[in-house]
Design a protein around this motif. Structure first.
Motif, PDB file in Angstrom:
ATOM      1  N   ALA A 232      -4.021   5.342   1.052  1.00  0.00           N
ATOM      2  CA  ALA A 232      -5.335   4.806   1.415  1.00  0.00           C
ATOM      3  C   ALA A 232      -6.346   5.934   1.438  1.00  0.00           C
ATOM      4  CB  ALA A 232      -5.278   4.130   2.787  1.00  0.00           C
TER       5      ALA A 232
ATOM      6  N   GLU B 111       0.562  -3.678   3.939  1.00  0.00           N
ATOM      7  CA  GLU B 111       0.210  -4.594   2.848  1.00  0.00           C
ATOM      8  C   GLU B 111      -1.180  -5.130   3.107  1.00  0.00           C
ATOM      9  OE1 GLU B 111       3.038  -7.778   2.641  1.00  0.00           O
ATOM     10  OE2 GLU B 111       4.699  -6.464   2.106  1.00  0.00           O
TER      11      GLU B 111
ATOM     12  N   ILE C 144       0.829  -1.201   0.000  1.00  0.00           N
ATOM     13  CA  ILE C 144       0.000   0.000   0.000  1.00  0.00           C
ATOM     14  C   ILE C 144       0.868   1.256   0.000  1.00  0.00           C
ATOM     15  CG2 ILE C 144      -1.723   1.311   1.299  1.00  0.00           C
ATOM     16  CD1 ILE C 144      -2.812  -1.420   2.266  1.00  0.00           C
TER      17      ILE C 144
ATOM     18  N   ALA D  62      -6.202   6.006  -4.675  1.00  0.00           N
ATOM     19  CA  ALA D  62      -6.726   5.493  -3.407  1.00  0.00           C
ATOM     20  C   ALA D  62      -8.096   6.067  -3.081  1.00  0.00           C
ATOM     21  CB  ALA D  62      -5.746   5.800  -2.271  1.00  0.00           C
TER      22      ALA D  62
ATOM     23  N   GLY E 112      -7.059  -1.297   4.610  1.00  0.00           N
ATOM     24  CA  GLY E 112      -6.398  -0.335   3.731  1.00  0.00           C
ATOM     25  C   GLY E 112      -5.358   0.536   4.414  1.00  0.00           C
TER      26      GLY E 112
ATOM     27  N   CYS F 249      -5.440   0.081  -7.805  1.00  0.00           N
ATOM     28  CA  CYS F 249      -6.264   0.555  -6.700  1.00  0.00           C
ATOM     29  C   CYS F 249      -7.233  -0.569  -6.370  1.00  0.00           C
ATOM     30  CB  CYS F 249      -6.976   1.861  -7.029  1.00  0.00           C
ATOM     31  SG  CYS F 249      -8.016   1.854  -8.493  1.00  0.00           S
TER      32      CYS F 249
ATOM     33  N   CYS G 285      -7.574   1.442  -1.277  1.00  0.00           N
ATOM     34  CA  CYS G 285      -6.149   1.757  -1.268  1.00  0.00           C
ATOM     35  C   CYS G 285      -5.622   1.790  -2.694  1.00  0.00           C
ATOM     36  CB  CYS G 285      -5.362   0.733  -0.455  1.00  0.00           C
ATOM     37  SG  CYS G 285      -5.234  -0.894  -1.247  1.00  0.00           S
TER      38      CYS G 285
ATOM     39  N   GLY H 277      -1.630   1.017  -4.614  1.00  0.00           N
ATOM     40  CA  GLY H 277      -0.278   0.543  -4.356  1.00  0.00           C
ATOM     41  C   GLY H 277       0.218  -0.314  -5.499  1.00  0.00           C
TER      42      GLY H 277
END
Length: 184
Positions: A11, A71, A8, A92, A67, A60, A39, A41
């Protein structure tokens, strides 16, 4: 086999997250008590049945919880490639509000091009997503908001008009109607 692990980077903050922190909105049974419904990432691992997402992809995700962690592991069906031109922070903020607006407008209300929409709480996350979706799919949209700044922003995003519920004449909405769909 149908899940991905995401590192992530950002968020979203949603009302449900704020309520959860206050003990008023528990996560679904069996999910983490870490808040965070969305989130963005990087995929760092993909299950054997996942074919459209791969490690290294910017994504996303719409989540049941988690979130705000470093991770998260989630169902790959809840993950989308990060749209071109968007950074992690913008990504996010997409899944929860746009999925909610989409499912209500087009899934539940069966909104069709040209139908007129009223969005109450138009300045909220779901409200601003709804305004943008209505504009993109050819439906005039009007809003009810809590400030003149929010009304200006909604018009910038594509609203045809609206009222500030604290200072505006709510009868202006009656004059703008009738509405085919009201999102409250």
């Amino acid at each position: 086999p149908g899940q991905v692990r995401i590192r992530i980077a950002a968020a979203g903050v949603n009302r449900a997250d704020l309520l959860q922190r206050r003990g008023l909105y528990p996560p679904p049974a069996g999910y983490s008590d870490i808040p965070g419904l969305e989130c963005a990432g990087e995929v760092i691992e993909a299950g054997a049945r996942v074919t459209r997402l791969a490690p290294g992809m910017a994504v996303c995700a719409l989540l049941a919880a988690g979130g705000y962690a470093t991770e998260v592991v989630c169902d790959a069906r809840q993950v989308l490639p990060l749209p071109a031109g968007l950074g992690m922070e913008e990504g996010a903020a997409l899944p929860e509000v746009f999925a909610t607006a989409w499912s209500n407008l087009f899934g539940l209300a069966d909104l069709r091009e040209g139908e007129k929409v009223l969005v109450k709480a138009g300045g909220s996350g779901v409200g601003t997503a709804a305004v943008q979706l209505c504009r993109a799919f050819g439906s005039p949209v009007f809003v009810q908001v809590g400030s003149d700044d929010k009304l200006r922003r909604c018009v910038e995003l594509g609203a045809s008009g609206g009222v500030n519920r604290h200072t505006g004449e709510l009868s202006a909405l009656r004059d703008a109607g009738p509405f085919d769909v009201i999102l409250d």
